[in-house]
Design an enzyme around this catalytic site. Structure first.
Site, mmCIF file in Angstrom:
data_model
loop_
_atom_site.group_PDB
_atom_site.id
_atom_site.type_symbol
_atom_site.label_atom_id
_atom_site.label_comp_id
_atom_site.label_asym_id
_atom_site.label_seq_id
_atom_site.Cartn_x
_atom_site.Cartn_y
_atom_site.Cartn_z
ATOM 1 N N ARG A 99 0.856 -1.177 0.000
ATOM 2 C CA ARG A 99 0.000 0.000 0.000
ATOM 3 C C ARG A 99 0.897 1.234 0.000
ATOM 4 O O ARG A 99 2.085 1.146 0.313
ATOM 5 C CB ARG A 99 -0.938 0.027 1.199
ATOM 6 C CG ARG A 99 -0.264 0.320 2.558
ATOM 7 C CD ARG A 99 -1.323 0.586 3.604
ATOM 8 N NE ARG A 99 -0.822 0.778 4.947
ATOM 9 C CZ ARG A 99 -0.404 1.938 5.460
ATOM 10 N NH1 ARG A 99 -0.362 3.014 4.688
ATOM 11 N NH2 ARG A 99 0.004 2.029 6.700
ATOM 12 N N ASN A 157 9.544 5.903 3.812
ATOM 13 C CA ASN A 157 9.269 7.034 4.694
ATOM 14 C C ASN A 157 10.202 8.200 4.367
ATOM 15 O O ASN A 157 11.149 8.066 3.583
ATOM 16 C CB ASN A 157 9.452 6.634 6.158
ATOM 17 C CG ASN A 157 8.170 6.162 6.807
ATOM 18 O OD1 ASN A 157 7.158 6.856 6.795
ATOM 19 N ND2 ASN A 157 8.192 4.961 7.374
ATOM 20 N N ASP A 207 11.453 7.322 10.631
ATOM 21 C CA ASP A 207 10.071 7.519 10.193
ATOM 22 C C ASP A 207 10.028 8.848 9.451
ATOM 23 O O ASP A 207 10.951 9.144 8.699
ATOM 24 C CB ASP A 207 9.112 7.445 11.384
ATOM 25 C CG ASP A 207 7.758 6.872 10.982
ATOM 26 O OD1 ASP A 207 7.230 7.259 9.924
ATOM 27 O OD2 ASP A 207 7.202 6.038 11.722
#
Length: 300
Positions: A99, A157, A207
């Protein structure tokens, strides 16, 4: 001394992608696995929630109004008032293993978004038994052309650009790395990939990220409870400890672009102790002494 406040105690499952819009003077962010978009004013007031039909990896506001989204089902336009979705295209096709995840707009108005494996969990001890992942980074142009730029990502990310638009940064939470590429803003192309930062020897991992007006890269360290500022040569310049372990993404905002906002994860993952107070909330940091760069709206 920097001061950290819980801005909105929204208890998101997976808060991500804080986005300060200079036109509206509002902060936007997403709850990826709850399929929600949130927004508020600079001080955390006037909180609004919008719903989307699938997991949402990232979003950007459009010059023409509304937003462009990177959903599990592909790229789409979104109207906030009607909550109407207009699909653009899904370069992932029918592959349910992936995804879309993090994404951002370059200063020419193109939307970049990368993929993650649907089964990714940074604390999953069975990770070595999973199939090798080969997720991609895509570029959505204002004419809605979709181009694949690179592959090999497991949990994409941290997309962001240097102030001079000559360097593109992005990372991968499972590879525990941030890379730098040469960037051609005229063509929207990347080349000369090299390692910028590695968290290989730490519990924490990379992240979301952003670049400040001095060209330093800030990175949220999920699992590590901290935000780290890196100099352009990759050395650590500053470490900011935050009150939640699972900080997920960061963005400068506010009237003077001198407030750092960060999202967090409220859903306990396998092996994680009960949720901390404030986890899943959006926080603000005042007094860092630096400013960010205004985010560009998608030109399509």
């Amino acid at each position: 001394m920097a001061k950290i406040n819980l801005l909105v105690d929204c208890k998101n499952n997976l808060g991500e992608g804080p986005l300060w819009d200079v036109r509206e003077g509002r902060l936007y962010w997403v709850d990826s696995t709850a399929a929600e978009i949130w927004s508020c004013r600079q001080d955390g007031s006037d909180v609004r929630t919008y719903y989307v039909p699938a997991f949402i990896g990232s979003m950007a506001l459009r010059q023409a109004g509304g937003a462009v989204l990177a959903l599990a089902t592909g790229f789409a336009f979104y109207e906030f008032d009607s909550q109407r979705i207009e699909p653009i295209g899904n370069p992932l096709g029918e592959d349910g293993d992936y995804r879309f995840n993090d994404g951002k707009v370059d200063r020419a108005g193109r939307f970049f978004a990368g993929c993650m494996g649907m089964d990714f969990d940074p604390l999953d001890v069975t990770v070595a038994k999973r199939p090798a992942r080969n997720g991609s980074l895509f570029r959505l142009d204002p004419d809605l052309t979709i181009t694949e730029l690179d592959t090999g990502f497991i949990c994409f990310n941290a997309p962001c650009w240097s102030p001079d638009d000559k360097t593109f940064y992005c990372g991968d939470s499972e590879h525990k790395a941030i890379w730098a590429y040469d960037y051609d803003i005229g063509r929207g192309s990347v080349s000369n990939k090299r390692l910028f930062v590695s968290d290989e020897n730490y519990v924490r991992t990379v992240d979301g990220a952003c670049v400040d007006s001095d060209g330093f890269v800030w990175n949220a360290k999920v699992l590590g409870g901290r935000i780290i500022r890196y100099a352009p040569d990759g050395t650590i310049d500053r470490v900011v400890e935050v009150p939640v372990r699972n900080v997920t993404s960061i963005m400068f905002g506010g009237e003077n672009l001198d407030i750092m906002y960060f999202t967090s994860m409220g859903r306990p993952m396998r092996g994680v102790a009960p949720t901390q107070s404030g986890a899943g909330g959006v926080f603000s940091i005042h007094g860092l002494g630096v400013t960010g760069l205004p985010e560009t709206r998608f030109a399509g």
